[in-house]
Scaffold this motif. Structure first.
Motif, PDB file in Angstrom:
ATOM      1  N   LEU A  22       9.797   4.356  28.051  1.00 12.09           N
ATOM      2  CA  LEU A  22       8.355   4.626  27.963  1.00 12.09           C
ATOM      3  C   LEU A  22       7.618   4.081  29.190  1.00 12.09           C
ATOM      4  O   LEU A  22       6.673   4.701  29.682  1.00 12.09           O
ATOM      5  N   CYS A  23       8.063   2.934  29.686  1.00 13.55           N
ATOM      6  CA  CYS A  23       7.416   2.353  30.876  1.00 13.55           C
ATOM      7  C   CYS A  23       7.699   3.176  32.138  1.00 13.55           C
ATOM      8  O   CYS A  23       6.929   3.120  33.106  1.00 13.55           O
ATOM      9  N   SER A  24       8.801   3.920  32.121  1.00  8.66           N
ATOM     10  CA  SER A  24       9.145   4.735  33.302  1.00  8.66           C
ATOM     11  C   SER A  24       8.322   6.015  33.376  1.00  8.66           C
ATOM     12  O   SER A  24       8.374   6.728  34.380  1.00  8.66           O
ATOM     13  N   ILE A  25       7.564   6.307  32.318  1.00 13.73           N
ATOM     14  CA  ILE A  25       6.716   7.503  32.306  1.00 13.73           C
ATOM     15  C   ILE A  25       5.319   7.096  32.777  1.00 13.73           C
ATOM     16  O   ILE A  25       4.586   6.407  32.051  1.00 13.73           O
ATOM     17  N   PRO A  26       4.909   7.489  33.983  1.00 14.86           N
ATOM     18  CA  PRO A  26       3.656   6.992  34.577  1.00 14.86           C
ATOM     19  C   PRO A  26       2.428   7.698  34.038  1.00 14.86           C
ATOM     20  O   PRO A  26       1.861   8.580  34.688  1.00 14.86           O
ATOM     21  N   VAL A 111      11.365  14.622  27.738  1.00 17.39           N
ATOM     22  CA  VAL A 111      12.160  14.805  26.517  1.00 17.39           C
ATOM     23  C   VAL A 111      13.162  13.656  26.409  1.00 17.39           C
ATOM     24  O   VAL A 111      14.022  13.487  27.284  1.00 17.39           O
ATOM     25  N   ILE A 112      13.023  12.855  25.356  1.00 12.69           N
ATOM     26  CA  ILE A 112      13.973  11.775  25.067  1.00 12.69           C
ATOM     27  C   ILE A 112      15.009  12.331  24.105  1.00 12.69           C
ATOM     28  O   ILE A 112      14.672  12.772  23.001  1.00 12.69           O
ATOM     29  N   GLN A 135      11.276  16.245  32.451  1.00 11.93           N
ATOM     30  CA  GLN A 135      12.194  15.155  32.775  1.00 11.93           C
ATOM     31  C   GLN A 135      12.934  14.728  31.507  1.00 11.93           C
ATOM     32  O   GLN A 135      12.321  14.509  30.458  1.00 11.93           O
ATOM     33  N   LEU A 136      14.265  14.611  31.626  1.00 10.68           N
ATOM     34  CA  LEU A 136      15.103  14.236  30.491  1.00 10.68           C
ATOM     35  C   LEU A 136      15.405  12.740  30.523  1.00 10.68           C
ATOM     36  O   LEU A 136      15.607  12.148  31.581  1.00 10.68           O
ATOM     37  N   HIS A 137      15.454  12.141  29.326  1.00 14.37           N
ATOM     38  CA  HIS A 137      15.797  10.723  29.184  1.00 14.37           C
ATOM     39  C   HIS A 137      16.832  10.590  28.065  1.00 14.37           C
ATOM     40  O   HIS A 137      16.708  11.222  27.016  1.00 14.37           O
TER      41      HIS A 137
END
Length: 624
Positions: A22-26, A111-112, A135-137
């Motif tokens: 979640l922190c990597s999503i700006p 998308v996680i 972006q995929l996670h």
């Protein structure tokens, strides 16, 4: 730190993983859209309030036909299913023009994927023209603590992917979770596998960790031994009908992350019977206030006391409790005023709460009796005969009769699968059953039989001949199932078998069968030396010693020789008496109850885990 506290600590590690994503999503404005089947497990991992603290503004349940209002950044959380990912991309494709109106360069769609991102996801994004816009996670939570000594990864799709479709994409997630388990608790000196997939998983664990010989220097582990078992090595424990309370609850209702979803009017039995068989309206009390039950002894005292009891005993005990609570009002007559005031202020709320819980369990027991009672004893007799390979012709006729008069989409297959495993099926028998089944449920169900065959639950019709099966004149013939079961003493002698009194783990199946996991646990915990363990469990060639101290992947016989010659020390008797057992493909409450019996008799601690909790009906449904 105790084992229970360390299990709770794994939750914090899962939270840290999700927090990093979640922190990597700006973006300061993020909305989460979650696939419905992930809601309950995610509640165990973090909860809605935690998500909001970490930057999630609103949380939506994913609806294929109705997209949520577009926020600055949309975060989807879904399972590793290509069709589900396609539905998400379809929705994103509709929302994309709205995202392009913003004048920043941020990626607005994330998308996680739980637990693994598949390569086919990226291919599909390219085909739909969304590559670079989404972006995929990858996110996999680790073991979720469902109840005392029960942990689960809550990946129910693993059985279907691994054992039905032969797709091993998801087992790497299991390997990562077992690696974390070793980091938290320490790696046991003795590790056993029972099945090829279990061995592959531990191979992955070793590659992830980077195997290094420790020259006898080991980090102290909370567990003396670890056992990893493939589900297909003990199908009987799934296909047999349990008699313990918790096991029967899962026969009737769905369970998600340790919470029973209660609806007596649309349960597992009613929903899959043919319409013309739905002739008896339910007489069960209204369940307006009974919609779920947390399958945890820490939150429900009545469940805690009865979860592993024989069902007949549970009914008797609950009836006695109901009578005792009914006497509470009568006791008021002999009380003084001060006593009445104290009773009303202190004890009455407790009694009211107890009555509410008791009513819930009485409703559940009544539902079990209504749905299973008519055929229960007959099914028990049929299953026992199959286990010991007796009266095959009569058993087959009874299964066909049940299919005719009480047809259930999944249970009918469950019975014939158990017969295939225990007694074998001729080409004529298998073909006749398929014909009758398709006549009842339609030819759209034809595809289930190849899937069952691939999982080892049904014969290959073209390869089954009479020559492979015994005639009725050879009563002493044993199937491969009986041979293996007898090696491990899974079929108890009748004078030692327990029907209702738990004097043997077989009581969970009315004295007919000991779950494999309980027998292996008993062999580990009650052996005073390696030779004793070899005698109890080493007679089967399917058991592998994946690790014994620094020695890796050697047979029980080879380690036995090394122990006798003094090349390695004897690890038995196990100290401390704690073991961890993981079943790949699903765990039943009958197996948990049997392990709890072994735990109590040996004074040990057994933590048992899997990718999900399941019933026999669930394992058949996974083949559709």
């Amino acid at each position: 730190m105790s084992i229970d506290k360390k299990l709770a600590g794994i939750r914090q590690i899962s939270q840290e993983k999700l927090q990093n994503i979640l922190c990597s999503i700006p973006s300061s404005q993020k909305d989460l859209v979650i696939e419905p089947c992930l809601i309950k497990p995610l509640e165990h991992v973090c909860g809605a309030s935690w998500l909001r603290v970490k930057g999630i503004n609103k949380i939506f349940r994913f609806d294929q036909d109705n997209a949520p209002p577009k926020a600055a950044t949309m975060v989807y959380m879904i399972t590793s299913k290509l069709i589900m990912f396609k539905h998400v991309l379809d929705q994103i494709h509709k929302l994309e023009p709205m995202a392009n109106e913003n004048a920043d360069d941020l990626i607005h769609f994330h998308v996680i994927v739980v637990p693994n991102v598949l390569h086919s996801f990226e291919v599909l994004m390219e085909e739909m023209g969304l590559f670079g816009l989404v972006q995929l996670h990858r996110f996999n939570w680790d073991f979720i603590h469902l109840d005392t000594n029960i942990v689960s990864l809550e990946y129910p799709q693993i059985y279907r992917e691994v054992f039905v479709k032969d797709d091993l994409s998801l087992i790497s997630s299991v390997a990562h979770s077992l690696r974390l388990f070793n980091l938290v608790f320490g790696k046991p000196r003795l590790i056993l596998t029972y099945g090829e997939h279990s061995e592959k998983i531990l191979d992955m664990v070793d590659r992830i960790e980077g195997f290094q010989a420790s020259n006898g220097q080991h980090k102290t582990s909370d567990f003396s031994a670890m056992v990893v078992i493939d589900r297909n090595k003990d199908y009987a424990s799934c296909l047999l009908t349990p008699v313990v309370y918790s096991g029967l609850l899962l026969e009737i209702f769905d369970s998600v992350s340790g919470t029973l979803q209660i609806d007596v009017n649309a349960n597992k039995i009613k929903s899959e019977k043919l319409d013309y068989l739905q002739v008896n309206p339910t007489t069960v009390q209204s369940t307006a206030d009974v919609t779920h039950l947390r399958l945890s002894g820490s939150t429900d005292k009545i469940y805690n006391e009865n979860r592993y009891r024989h069902f007949s005993e549970v009914v008797t005990l609950l009836s006695a409790q109901a009578k005792a609570l009914g006497m509470e009002g009568k006791n008021l007559k002999g009380m003084q005023l001060a006593e009445i005031q104290e009773y009303v202020s202190k004890k009455l709320p407790q009694v009211a709460s107890q009555k509410k819980d008791l009513i819930k369990h009485l409703i559940l027991c009544e539902t079990i009796v209504n749905e299973l009672g008519a055929q229960f004893e007959k099914i028990q007799t049929i299953e026992e005969s199959m286990l010991f390979n007796r009266n095959k012709k009569q058993i087959y006729a009874q299964i066909q009769e049940i299919l005719s008069i009480d047809a259930h989409r999944f249970n009918a297959l469950r019975h014939i699968c158990l017969m295939h495993l225990t007694c074998g099926l001729t080409n004529e028998e298998a073909t006749a059953f398929i014909t009758n089944y398709l006549n009842a449920f339609g030819h759209k169900s034809m595809s289930v039989f190849p899937s069952l065959t691939n999982a080892g639950l049904f014969p290959e019709i073209e390869n089954v001949t009479k020559a492979k099966l015994p005639t009725l004149s050879l009563p002493k013939w044993q199937s491969a199932f009986q041979i293996e079961a007898n090696k491990l003493k899974l079929l108890p002698e009748h004078d030692l078998a327990a029907k209702t009194d738990p004097i043997c783990p077989s009581y969970v199946f009315n004295g007919s069968y000991v779950p494999l996991v309980a027998q292996l646990a008993s062999a580990l915990l009650t052996s005073d030396n390696f030779e004793q363990f070899s005698t109890k469990a080493g007679s089967t060639d399917q058991l592998r010693l994946f690790k014994y101290f620094d020695r890796s992947k050697e047979s029980v016989k080879e380690i036995g020789v090394a122990v006798k010659t003094g090349a390695v020390a004897d690890v038995f008797p196990l100290k401390p008496k704690t073991i961890f057992v993981f079943i790949l493909g699903g765990l039943t409450y009958a197996e948990v109850a049997a392990c709890q019996f072994v735990e109590r008799m040996s004074g040990a601690k057994i933590v048992i885990g899997s990718n999900c909790m399941m019933s026999g009906r669930d394992i058949v449904e996974a083949s559709f």
